[in-house]
Design a protein around this motif. Structure first.
Motif, PDB file in Angstrom:
ATOM      1  N   LYS A  43       0.832  -1.211   0.000  1.00 43.34           N
ATOM      2  CA  LYS A  43       0.000   0.000   0.000  1.00 43.34           C
ATOM      3  C   LYS A  43       0.869   1.266   0.000  1.00 43.34           C
ATOM      4  O   LYS A  43       0.670   2.164  -0.815  1.00 43.34           O
ATOM      5  CB  LYS A  43      -0.933   0.010   1.234  1.00 43.34           C
ATOM      6  N   SER A  44       1.815   1.330   0.932  1.00 37.06           N
ATOM      7  CA  SER A  44       2.680   2.523   1.000  1.00 37.06           C
ATOM      8  C   SER A  44       3.539   2.629  -0.249  1.00 37.06           C
ATOM      9  O   SER A  44       3.812   3.739  -0.725  1.00 37.06           O
ATOM     10  CB  SER A  44       3.585   2.463   2.235  1.00 37.06           C
ATOM     11  N   LEU A  47       1.576   4.396  -2.893  1.00 38.63           N
ATOM     12  CA  LEU A  47       1.516   5.851  -2.664  1.00 38.63           C
ATOM     13  C   LEU A  47       2.872   6.506  -2.930  1.00 38.63           C
ATOM     14  O   LEU A  47       2.945   7.578  -3.530  1.00 38.63           O
ATOM     15  CB  LEU A  47       1.061   6.165  -1.233  1.00 38.63           C
ATOM     16  N   LYS A  48       3.942   5.858  -2.474  1.00 41.29           N
ATOM     17  CA  LYS A  48       5.276   6.436  -2.677  1.00 41.29           C
ATOM     18  C   LYS A  48       5.632   6.483  -4.164  1.00 41.29           C
ATOM     19  O   LYS A  48       6.305   7.406  -4.622  1.00 41.29           O
ATOM     20  CB  LYS A  48       6.339   5.650  -1.900  1.00 41.29           C
ATOM     21  N   LEU A  83       1.337  14.054  -0.499  1.00 39.48           N
ATOM     22  CA  LEU A  83       1.317  12.840   0.323  1.00 39.48           C
ATOM     23  C   LEU A  83       1.286  13.193   1.808  1.00 39.48           C
ATOM     24  O   LEU A  83       2.068  14.027   2.268  1.00 39.48           O
ATOM     25  CB  LEU A  83       2.580  12.013   0.021  1.00 39.48           C
ATOM     26  N   GLU A  86       2.999   7.903   5.960  1.00 39.07           N
ATOM     27  CA  GLU A  86       2.847   6.992   7.082  1.00 39.07           C
ATOM     28  C   GLU A  86       3.678   7.527   8.245  1.00 39.07           C
ATOM     29  O   GLU A  86       4.812   7.966   8.058  1.00 39.07           O
ATOM     30  CB  GLU A  86       3.400   5.628   6.634  1.00 39.07           C
ATOM     31  N   CYS A 159      -3.242   9.725   1.380  1.00 44.21           N
ATOM     32  CA  CYS A 159      -3.182   9.620   2.841  1.00 44.21           C
ATOM     33  C   CYS A 159      -2.813   8.208   3.254  1.00 44.21           C
ATOM     34  O   CYS A 159      -3.545   7.257   2.976  1.00 44.21           O
ATOM     35  CB  CYS A 159      -4.541   9.954   3.447  1.00 44.21           C
ATOM     36  N   ASP A 160      -1.673   8.074   3.953  1.00 42.62           N
ATOM     37  CA  ASP A 160      -1.187   6.742   4.328  1.00 42.62           C
ATOM     38  C   ASP A 160      -1.476   6.458   5.799  1.00 42.62           C
ATOM     39  O   ASP A 160      -0.819   7.000   6.683  1.00 42.62           O
ATOM     40  CB  ASP A 160       0.321   6.651   4.042  1.00 42.62           C
ATOM     41  N   GLU A 161      -2.451   5.606   6.060  1.00 50.70           N
ATOM     42  CA  GLU A 161      -2.801   5.138   7.407  1.00 50.70           C
ATOM     43  C   GLU A 161      -2.981   6.287   8.393  1.00 50.70           C
ATOM     44  O   GLU A 161      -2.370   6.300   9.462  1.00 50.70           O
ATOM     45  CB  GLU A 161      -1.716   4.175   7.925  1.00 50.70           C
ATOM     46  N   VAL A 191      -5.137   5.018   2.316  1.00 58.16           N
ATOM     47  CA  VAL A 191      -4.589   3.690   2.562  1.00 58.16           C
ATOM     48  C   VAL A 191      -4.950   3.308   3.982  1.00 58.16           C
ATOM     49  O   VAL A 191      -4.760   4.097   4.909  1.00 58.16           O
ATOM     50  CB  VAL A 191      -3.061   3.710   2.368  1.00 58.16           C
TER      51      VAL A 191
END
Ligand SMILES: Nc1ncnc2c1ncn2[C@@H]1O[C@H](COP(=O)(O)OP(=O)(O)OP(=O)(O)O)[C@@H](O)[C@H]1O
Ligand SMILES: [Mg+2]
Length: 234
Positions: A43-44, A47-48, A83, A86, A159-161, A191
């Motif tokens: 997932k990350s 996004l990355k 971004l 996380e 949006c990461d976690e 995410v």
């Protein structure tokens, strides 16, 4: 429907290790899209890759008509992609306001988000504007991280976690805010490991498992057994 970003057959690597395999993903203006999946699903990494923090094949990512797979992160921000990483990654020695201003640094884009509108969205941050971020609660720190990303005036917010470790009531506040951001015209990718939370707010979702998309669709068309199977690989 205007497709903002499209990933086509996206592979991603950390050295020799391959973390994503042929991922096809897209997001349109006005959507909240959830990416769910277990620990280590990729997932990350997705996004990355979009944010330019991992180098990808030139044409694996398209922003409108433009191939951006190999653009560096600072350029990607200028295109309108921001971004919320996380773990938030705030600058601990800086105040709330200084952290927010860092987000505007790359910005050639100037509306609608500025300090005033971020403080209007998260009034508690206005009260704490001169505090160092380290003395804030986890939820308030997450608001700073989201506000910092908004300060670049993105068309696409990643949006990461963002709900990890936060009290449920704070999580609800943050998701309400994301819906408002979406309604204002910014597309949002969330995410989440929390399937229920993610599907509650998303217009569409993708489920990643071991670097591959196993399932995608709208929350209403997928039953929970199918989602659980795609999530855990059972
Ligand atoms: N910097 C790195 N170097 C090497 N391998 C990495 C690196 N970052 C992630 N990986 C590996 O890539 C795979 C995908 O990781 P990723 O962080 O994208 O997963 P994730 O779905 O975000 O997981 P989590 O829910 O734990 O955040 C995992 O096998 C992970 O161990
Ligand atoms: Mg992750």
């Amino acid at each position: 429907m205007t497709i903002l970003l499209r990933a086509s057959a996206l592979d991603a690597f950390y050295g020799d290790f391959q973390a994503l395999f042929g991922v096809n993903f897209q997001i349109a203006r006005g959507e909240i899209v959830a990416v769910i999946g277990a620990n280590g699903a990729g997932k990350s990494t997705l996004l990355k890759s979009i944010a330019g923090l991992i180098d990808n094949r030139h044409d694996a990512l398209r922003w409108g008509d433009e191939a951006i797979g190999d653009r560096p992160a600072a350029e990607v921000v200028r295109l309108g992609i921001a971004l919320v990483p996380e773990g938030r990654q705030l600058f601990p020695s800086l105040t709330v306001e200084e952290n927010l201003l860092v987000g505007a640094y790359c910005g050639l884009r100037s509306a609608p988000w500025d300090l005033t509108s971020v403080y209007d969205a998260f009034p508690v941050l206005r009260e704490r504007r001169d505090s160092r971020v380290t003395v804030l609660s986890g939820g308030q720190q997450q608001m700073v991280a989201i506000g910092r990303a908004l300060m670049s005036n993105p068309t696409l917010l990643l949006c990461d976690e963002i709900s990890l470790g936060l009290a449920p009531i704070v999580v609800e506040d943050i998701y309400r805010m994301l819906a408002r951001i979406r309604d204002g015209g910014t597309a949002v990718v969330v995410v989440e490991q929390d399937i229920v939370r993610a599907l509650k707010s998303a217009d569409r979702f993708y489920c990643l498992q071991e670097g591959r998309i196993r399932l995608s669709g709208t929350p209403s068309e997928a039953d929970s057994d199918t989602i659980t199977a795609a999530y855990f690989g059972t």
